[in-house]
Design an enzyme around this catalytic site. Structure first.
Site, PDB file in Angstrom:
ATOM      1  N   SER A  62       1.040  -1.143  -0.071  1.00 56.05           N
ATOM      2  CA  SER A  62       0.297  -0.464   0.011  1.00 56.05           C
ATOM      3  C   SER A  62       0.748   1.059   0.133  1.00 56.05           C
ATOM      4  O   SER A  62       1.881   1.391   0.305  1.00 56.05           O
ATOM      5  CB  SER A  62      -0.804  -0.344   1.086  1.00 56.05           C
ATOM      6  OG  SER A  62      -2.022  -1.250   1.235  1.00 56.05           O
TER       7      SER A  62
HETATM    8  N1  SAH Z   1      -0.343  -4.639   4.486  1.00 53.20           N
HETATM    9  C1  SAH Z   1       0.078  -4.713   3.436  1.00 53.20           C
HETATM   10  C2  SAH Z   1      -0.724  -4.937   1.402  1.00 53.20           C
HETATM   11  C3  SAH Z   1      -0.850  -5.947   0.817  1.00 53.20           C
HETATM   12  S1  SAH Z   1      -1.659  -5.782  -0.809  1.00 53.20           S
HETATM   13  C4  SAH Z   1       1.517  -4.831   2.205  1.00 53.20           C
HETATM   14  O1  SAH Z   1       1.718  -3.608   2.975  1.00 53.20           O
HETATM   15  O2  SAH Z   1       2.270  -4.942   1.847  1.00 53.20           O
HETATM   16  C5  SAH Z   1      -3.021  -6.819  -0.084  1.00 53.20           C
HETATM   17  C6  SAH Z   1      -3.627  -7.990   0.555  1.00 53.20           C
HETATM   18  O3  SAH Z   1      -4.368  -9.015   0.573  1.00 53.20           O
HETATM   19  C7  SAH Z   1      -2.923  -9.768  -0.970  1.00 53.20           C
HETATM   20  O4  SAH Z   1      -1.824  -9.668  -0.032  1.00 53.20           O
HETATM   21  C8  SAH Z   1      -3.915 -10.716  -1.020  1.00 53.20           C
HETATM   22  O5  SAH Z   1      -2.932 -11.513  -1.395  1.00 53.20           O
HETATM   23  C9  SAH Z   1      -4.104 -10.177   0.595  1.00 53.20           C
HETATM   24  N2  SAH Z   1      -5.794 -11.189   0.954  1.00 53.20           N
HETATM   25  C10 SAH Z   1      -6.810 -10.516  -0.198  1.00 53.20           C
HETATM   26  N3  SAH Z   1      -7.978 -11.536   0.758  1.00 53.20           N
HETATM   27  C11 SAH Z   1      -7.570 -12.139   1.207  1.00 53.20           C
HETATM   28  C12 SAH Z   1      -7.888 -13.056   2.501  1.00 53.20           C
HETATM   29  N4  SAH Z   1      -9.396 -13.116   2.527  1.00 53.20           N
HETATM   30  N5  SAH Z   1      -7.402 -13.274   3.631  1.00 53.20           N
HETATM   31  C13 SAH Z   1      -6.150 -12.975   3.571  1.00 53.20           C
HETATM   32  N6  SAH Z   1      -5.398 -12.297   2.623  1.00 53.20           N
HETATM   33  C14 SAH Z   1      -6.431 -11.787   1.749  1.00 53.20           C
END
Ligand code: SAH
Length: 668
Positions: A62
């Site tokens: 993000s």
């Molecule tokens: N906070 C992270 C953001 C990653 S983007 C950072 O700063 O890097 C959001 C993430 O949510 C992705 O990696 C995706 O694979 C995950 N995601 C989507 N649906 C999900 C679920 N039901 N349970 C766990 N992770 C999930």
């Protein structure tokens, strides 16, 4: 490589604190966590940019501001237990772990969970547990949590998560009725077990996929990267027809009609001609044809380019049919040599020479450099000048400029040293040098006005370069702004020196000549540029003309100081201006974007789109992140020149008829 600690400090100030996030815990934690460790090595240089970045499995890390906003709004405090859904790279978990007692992180994609776990271990975050799973169900064994953060957007807040909040607990999550557009909500479970919801604004996250989220009907790698909050509707409908209607087809470069099409800008004081890369032949040839017309027919006598002053000065002697300096001072010897030592520039300066030959000096067109990367050569030029007019002053100049000599090979090191020393070590010396030169203007100019002007510009360049290299060490806006301000001031000195009716053509990259206030440069990064400064100074008397292409080849390098290659330019990305113009099916055209022209098209194009910027470096594999930014094209430029397919410039070599290239343009 810029110092990540400084970049991080700056990120927290500019992107987070200046935007109103005051929570001291969040700010301190964002200052601690090395974001560059959470992205792929090829994207490290972008780690502190104000945007989300791609990570493995088509997911994103993000935007720093969004991470800070969610953590600050959730009010995470020392001693608390926190759940993150969508650990991704692990970055947000690490920031929370710097505040809270324990962080539980769930990630759906096993590879991401593994990589995040490795990072936590390597960086010593021993209060984070990661597991692979569907986060929409929460982590019941570890509940209750004081705070829950979801980093992916779902259709609603899953009940399971609400149940796992402790009394007084806060949950921040993006919610939306479509998969890729959401609003951020904060839900608080009150002590008397009510749920209170607060809205935090529109956002764009990747979809939350799971039992209480969206269905997994697309492979994860297809997920669109989350983007900053801003409208980006699909504007392509009907717009192709509008572009076609506005497009004025461009004739052949050698046809005089080409230049004539730009007569409408001939009343301007300054015509700025851009380019969408530093290695595309069509952009050079078009600028050549336009400039010829402006010089031959409309009295423009200043051609000012994005090159260093001393290099351009040696070309200037050539185009004015003046003798080369003895010993010769070869021009454009340093990377990226192809930007000026190419067959298109060669043809153009030969034309300038022919044009100038029969003319008295004051009616000739001159060739000047606006840039400031020639610290050494410029120091040398000032001293040589003083040697010839005032040897005593030359001795003082040697001493003063001697302050910078230890860093002459690596001026960036000077910036580092000044930073460590805690003050601008050589600032006084270079400023005094300029002042003492200016105080002798009358006396020196009497001997030879042209040479004095040249020395003066070199002394100004040294003064500005000293500040530039200090600012460069901090990275980002300041050094860019010093550079473009220097370019603008140099242009002003040229115009002043040319008298009240002097007029100039500027050749520089779109990033310099397109008004920065209508791109991410100005809107997010506080960067200005010469195009903006010209508009602010000259109003309608400045014409900003941008250039663009869809695909073809380009001369560029993979990294700084590496050899030039001819690279293939990827077809433009969906959501970009280039894709819209390509879609219109026009091969080469001019589109007039001044107010009053094509109002409907301008209005439609004002909806921000991506725009591609290729400099001397081209990285096709990370193209979206390395080369595209948001812009509002009709506000950025007064006109846009389009070539759907383009070809790389041809660098000059021995075969190009000038004998030894080192002494170009003078030959042996
Ligand atoms: N906070 C992270 C953001 C990653 S983007 C950072 O700063 O890097 C959001 C993430 O949510 C992705 O990696 C995706 O694979 C995950 N995601 C989507 N649906 C999900 C679920 N039901 N349970 C766990 N992770 C999930």
């Amino acid at each position: 490589m810029l110092d990540p600690n400084l970049q991080r400090e700056r990120m927290v100030q500019r992107q987070i604190a200046d935007r109103g996030i005051r929570d001291p815990y969040t700010l301190a934690a964002m200052r601690q966590v090395p974001r560059e460790e959470f992205v792929a090595p090829s994207l490290r240089e972008f780690a502190y940019e104000d945007s989300p970045l791609p990570i493995e499995a088509g997911q994103t890390i993000s935007q720093p501001y969004i991470v800070a906003l969610m953590i600050a709004e959730a009010g995470i405090r020392p001693g608390e237990r926190v759940l993150e859904i969508g650990a991704g790279s692990g970055y947000a978990s690490a920031v929370m772990a710097a505040i809270a007692k324990e962080v539980y992180a769930i990630e759906r994609v096993p590879e991401l969970a593994r990589l995040a776990g490795e990072r936590f271990e390597r960086l010593g975050y021993d209060n984070i547990q990661v597991r692979v799973g569907d986060g929409t169900r929460g982590w019941p064994e570890a509940a209750p949590f004081d705070a829950i953060l979801a980093a992916a957007g779902g259709p609603s807040v899953p009940d399971a998560l609400l149940q796992q909040l402790a009394p007084g607990g806060r949950l921040a999550m993006p919610i939306g009725s479509t998969r890729d557009q959401q609003r951020l909500v904060l839900v608080t479970r009150t002590e008397n077990d009510r749920f209170v919801q607060k809205e935090l604004g529109a956002v764009r996250f990747v979809p939350l996929i799971g039992e209480h989220g969206w269905r997994d009907d697309a492979p994860v790698t297809m997920a669109e990267p989350a983007r900053r909050v801003r409208g980006r509707g699909d504007v392509s409908q009907g717009i192709h027809g509008l572009i076609r209607a506005a497009a004025e087809p461009l004739p052949d470069f050698s046809d005089p009609a080409f230049g004539k099409m730009f007569d409408r800008f001939a009343d301007a004081r300054v015509v700025l001609l851009g380019e969408a890369s530093h290695g595309t032949s069509e952009f050079y040839r078009a600028r050549d044809a336009i400039t010829r017309r402006l010089v031959e027919t409309h009295g423009f006598r200043i051609v000012a380019v994005e090159a260093d002053w001393p290099d351009a000065a040696s070309i200037d002697r050539y185009v004015r049919v003046a003798p080369a300096k003895r010993p010769p001072e070869p021009a454009f010897q340093r990377f990226p040599t192809w930007m000026w030592r190419n067959t298109d520039v060669d043809r153009f300066i030969d034309w300038m020479r022919q044009h100038n030959e029969p003319l008295p000096r004051d009616r000739q067109a001159g060739f000047y450099g606006l840039d400031l990367y020639s610290l050494n050569t410029s120091i040398h030029a000032v001293i040589t000048y003083l040697d010839s007019v005032d040897p005593e002053a030359a001795t003082i100049a040697r001493r003063r400029y001697g302050c910078l000599t230890p860093w002459s090979k690596e001026p960036a090191q000077y910036g580092h040293m000044a930073l460590t020393a805690g003050y601008a070590v050589c600032e006084e010396a270079v400023t005094k040098m300029l002042q003492s030169l200016l105080s002798k203007r009358l006396e020196y100019s009497l001997k030879d006005g042209e040479s004095f002007f040249d020395a003066e510009q070199n002394a100004r360049l040294v003064r500005d370069a000293e500040a530039y290299y200090r600012a460069m060490y901090y990275g980002s806006a300041e050094s860019w702004n010093l550079r473009d301000t220097h370019m603008f001031r140099t242009l002003q000195h040229l115009l002043d020196a040319g008298g009240a009716d002097s007029r100039a053509v500027v050749w520089a990259h779109n990033s310099h000549i397109g008004d920065a206030r209508y791109t991410e440069m100005g809107q997010l990064r506080e960067e200005l540029n010469i195009g903006q400064l010209c508009r602010q100074q000259f109003g309608d008397q400045a014409a900003l003309i941008g250039f663009g292409t869809d695909q073809g080849t380009v001369a560029a390098a993979s990294n700084w100081d590496e050899p030039m290659q001819v690279m293939r330019v990827n077809p433009s990305l969906a959501g970009s201006y280039e894709r819209l113009f390509h879609g219109a099916g026009v091969e080469r055209c001019l589109v007039d974007l001044r107010s009053g022209q094509h109002p409907e098209l301008r209005e439609r194009l004002t909806e921000s789109q991506l725009e591609r910027f290729i400099g001397v470096i081209y990285r096709p594999h990370t193209e979206r992140w390395s080369h595209y930014t948001d812009a509002q094209l009709p506000r950025q430029f007064d006109a846009y020149v389009w070539f759907d397919r383009t070809t790389a410039i041809t660098p000059l070599t021995d075969e190009h008829g000038r004998g030894v290239p080192e002494t170009w343009p003078f030959g042996v």
